[in-house]
Design an enzyme around this catalytic site. Sequence first.
Site, PDB file in Angstrom:
ATOM      1  N   GLY A  31      -1.597  -1.127 -10.541  1.00  0.00           N
ATOM      2  CA  GLY A  31      -1.346  -2.557 -10.388  1.00  0.00           C
ATOM      3  C   GLY A  31       0.127  -2.891 -10.535  1.00  0.00           C
ATOM      4  N   ALA A  32       0.422  -4.196 -10.785  1.00  0.00           N
ATOM      5  CA  ALA A  32       1.801  -4.707 -10.775  1.00  0.00           C
ATOM      6  C   ALA A  32       2.472  -4.255  -9.469  1.00  0.00           C
ATOM      7  CB  ALA A  32       2.572  -4.250 -12.005  1.00  0.00           C
ATOM      8  N   LEU A  33       1.805  -4.594  -8.395  1.00  0.00           N
ATOM      9  CA  LEU A  33       2.166  -4.024  -7.099  1.00  0.00           C
ATOM     10  C   LEU A  33       3.495  -4.551  -6.563  1.00  0.00           C
ATOM     11  CD1 LEU A  33      -1.319  -4.025  -5.292  1.00  0.00           C
ATOM     12  CD2 LEU A  33      -0.287  -2.298  -6.791  1.00  0.00           C
ATOM     13  N   HIS A  34       4.195  -3.670  -5.856  1.00  0.00           N
ATOM     14  CA  HIS A  34       5.447  -4.011  -5.178  1.00  0.00           C
ATOM     15  C   HIS A  34       5.406  -3.380  -3.788  1.00  0.00           C
ATOM     16  CE1 HIS A  34       6.466   0.072  -6.234  1.00  0.00           C
ATOM     17  NE2 HIS A  34       6.318  -0.203  -7.521  1.00  0.00           N
ATOM     18  N   HIS A  37       4.091   0.252  -3.302  1.00  0.00           N
ATOM     19  CA  HIS A  37       2.632   0.409  -3.205  1.00  0.00           C
ATOM     20  C   HIS A  37       2.154  -0.001  -1.809  1.00  0.00           C
ATOM     21  CE1 HIS A  37       3.053  -0.421  -7.685  1.00  0.00           C
ATOM     22  NE2 HIS A  37       2.379   0.718  -7.698  1.00  0.00           N
ATOM     23  N   LYS A 149       8.216   8.890  -4.825  1.00  0.00           N
ATOM     24  CA  LYS A 149       9.013   8.338  -5.929  1.00  0.00           C
ATOM     25  C   LYS A 149       8.658   9.078  -7.227  1.00  0.00           C
ATOM     26  CE  LYS A 149      10.401   5.051  -9.011  1.00  0.00           C
ATOM     27  NZ  LYS A 149       9.656   5.433 -10.192  1.00  0.00           N
ATOM     28  N   ASP A 150       7.358   9.348  -7.399  1.00  0.00           N
ATOM     29  CA  ASP A 150       6.903  10.155  -8.534  1.00  0.00           C
ATOM     30  C   ASP A 150       6.762  11.577  -8.017  1.00  0.00           C
ATOM     31  OD1 ASP A 150       6.187   8.016 -10.691  1.00  0.00           O
ATOM     32  OD2 ASP A 150       5.446   7.246  -8.788  1.00  0.00           O
ATOM     33  N   SER A 185       9.779  -0.035  -8.836  1.00  0.00           N
ATOM     34  CA  SER A 185       8.893   0.459  -9.881  1.00  0.00           C
ATOM     35  C   SER A 185       8.300  -0.744 -10.600  1.00  0.00           C
ATOM     36  CB  SER A 185       9.691   1.311 -10.871  1.00  0.00           C
ATOM     37  OG  SER A 185       8.942   1.484 -12.055  1.00  0.00           O
ATOM     38  N   SER A 186       7.050  -0.610 -11.015  1.00  0.00           N
ATOM     39  CA  SER A 186       6.431  -1.698 -11.799  1.00  0.00           C
ATOM     40  C   SER A 186       7.225  -1.920 -13.075  1.00  0.00           C
ATOM     41  CB  SER A 186       4.983  -1.339 -12.142  1.00  0.00           C
ATOM     42  OG  SER A 186       4.261  -1.066 -10.964  1.00  0.00           O
TER      43      SER A 186
HETATM   44  P1  AMP Z   1       1.704   3.414 -10.038  1.00  0.00           P
HETATM   45  O1  AMP Z   1       1.057   2.071  -9.870  1.00  0.00           O
HETATM   46  O2  AMP Z   1       3.041   3.372 -10.679  1.00  0.00           O
HETATM   47  O3  AMP Z   1       0.765   4.428 -10.654  1.00  0.00           O
HETATM   48  O4  AMP Z   1       1.983   3.954  -8.561  1.00  0.00           O
HETATM   49  C1  AMP Z   1       0.942   4.049  -7.627  1.00  0.00           C
HETATM   50  C2  AMP Z   1       1.454   4.814  -6.451  1.00  0.00           C
HETATM   51  O5  AMP Z   1       2.570   4.149  -5.874  1.00  0.00           O
HETATM   52  C3  AMP Z   1       1.928   6.229  -6.821  1.00  0.00           C
HETATM   53  O6  AMP Z   1       1.507   7.141  -5.829  1.00  0.00           O
HETATM   54  C4  AMP Z   1       3.431   6.065  -6.835  1.00  0.00           C
HETATM   55  O7  AMP Z   1       4.121   7.267  -6.566  1.00  0.00           O
HETATM   56  C5  AMP Z   1       3.636   5.067  -5.720  1.00  0.00           C
HETATM   57  N1  AMP Z   1       4.933   4.381  -5.840  1.00  0.00           N
HETATM   58  C6  AMP Z   1       5.438   3.786  -6.941  1.00  0.00           C
HETATM   59  N2  AMP Z   1       6.683   3.318  -6.687  1.00  0.00           N
HETATM   60  C7  AMP Z   1       6.974   3.634  -5.403  1.00  0.00           C
HETATM   61  C8  AMP Z   1       8.092   3.430  -4.552  1.00  0.00           C
HETATM   62  N3  AMP Z   1       9.199   2.808  -4.980  1.00  0.00           N
HETATM   63  N4  AMP Z   1       8.045   3.905  -3.279  1.00  0.00           N
HETATM   64  C9  AMP Z   1       6.933   4.550  -2.841  1.00  0.00           C
HETATM   65  N5  AMP Z   1       5.831   4.765  -3.590  1.00  0.00           N
HETATM   66  C10 AMP Z   1       5.841   4.313  -4.852  1.00  0.00           C
END
Ligand code: AMP
Length: 283
Positions: A31-34, A37, A149-150, A185-186
């Site tokens: 969540g906390a989508l950008h 995501h 990114k990760d 990033s969230s």
């Molecule tokens: P998270 O919500 O942080 O667990 O991320 C969910 C997915 O979004 C994971 O596969 C992350 O690698 C991906 N993600 C997070 N930030 C970015 C970004 N800046 N660019 C591309 N993918 C991202």
Amino acid sequence: MEVIRTSDRARQRVWSIRSKGSTVGLIPTMGALHDGHLSLVQLCADRCDTSVASIFVNPTQFGPHEDLDKYPRTFDQDCERLEAAGVDFVFAPTAGEMYPNGFSTYVEPPNVACMLEGKCRPGHFRGVTTVVMKLFQILPATHAAFGRKDYQQFKVIEAMTRDLNVGVEIIGGATIREPDGLAMSSRNRYLSSADREQALALSAALQTVQRLVADGEREIKVLETAMRRRLDASVDQIDYAVIVDAETLTSINGLDHPAVALIAAHVGTTRLIDNRELSASPA
Ligand code: AMP
């Protein structure tokens, strides 16, 4: 767009889509989508007939002193964005649904989880592999998208999927950045405006390395020193700033194989990661 809370209902929905012969792309998120995501949603939409997203802040991947309790939660906004992006449904389970009383089975992460984040955040990747494997069981998608990114997480999931014969095609999405270079990033929400300025050091340090490589530098020590020097000027703590083999994440002596520069650093109380894949074309 339906929000599904239970595993049984979610599995039923995915199988009913697949029984019609349609492909399904899964986008796991906390969540906390950008826009990072949403770029993964787009990747799935480009390749699959249907896409489904999950929103679950997974407690088992947070260490005891990490930010689980204050992790940003923006559920209603997230659902609006996912619906606008054309996601078929969202799976948003409770912690009890994912980890019922008596839960005790974990997925042992692959070797590529041992170093870097694995060292700095003991237990983190065990939480990641476990929750992702559970999501693959609950949401039997044909494809799943993860961000580069990760980077290490992406490699861990690729290895786990290969090692455990998971029949899901893993799609990697490019890192989406703010116009000034900061990787989305969230956790960027935690940054004060002064912190945010300092945080630019991560992408700047990676750019420095890329520039030196383009100019012909091949010595890993020289490149790592340049990266650290740029970081030292701005960040409060460097967990690591290294250039390693792009597949195994082990040390290398030169840039004769594909390599990746990886950084984890603290700015104020926020821990940030970023990376850049380095092209190994001859100097
Ligand atoms: P998270 O919500 O942080 O667990 O991320 C969910 C997915 O979004 C994971 O596969 C992350 O690698 C991906 N993600 C997070 N930030 C970015 C970004 N800046 N660019 C591309 N993918 C991202």
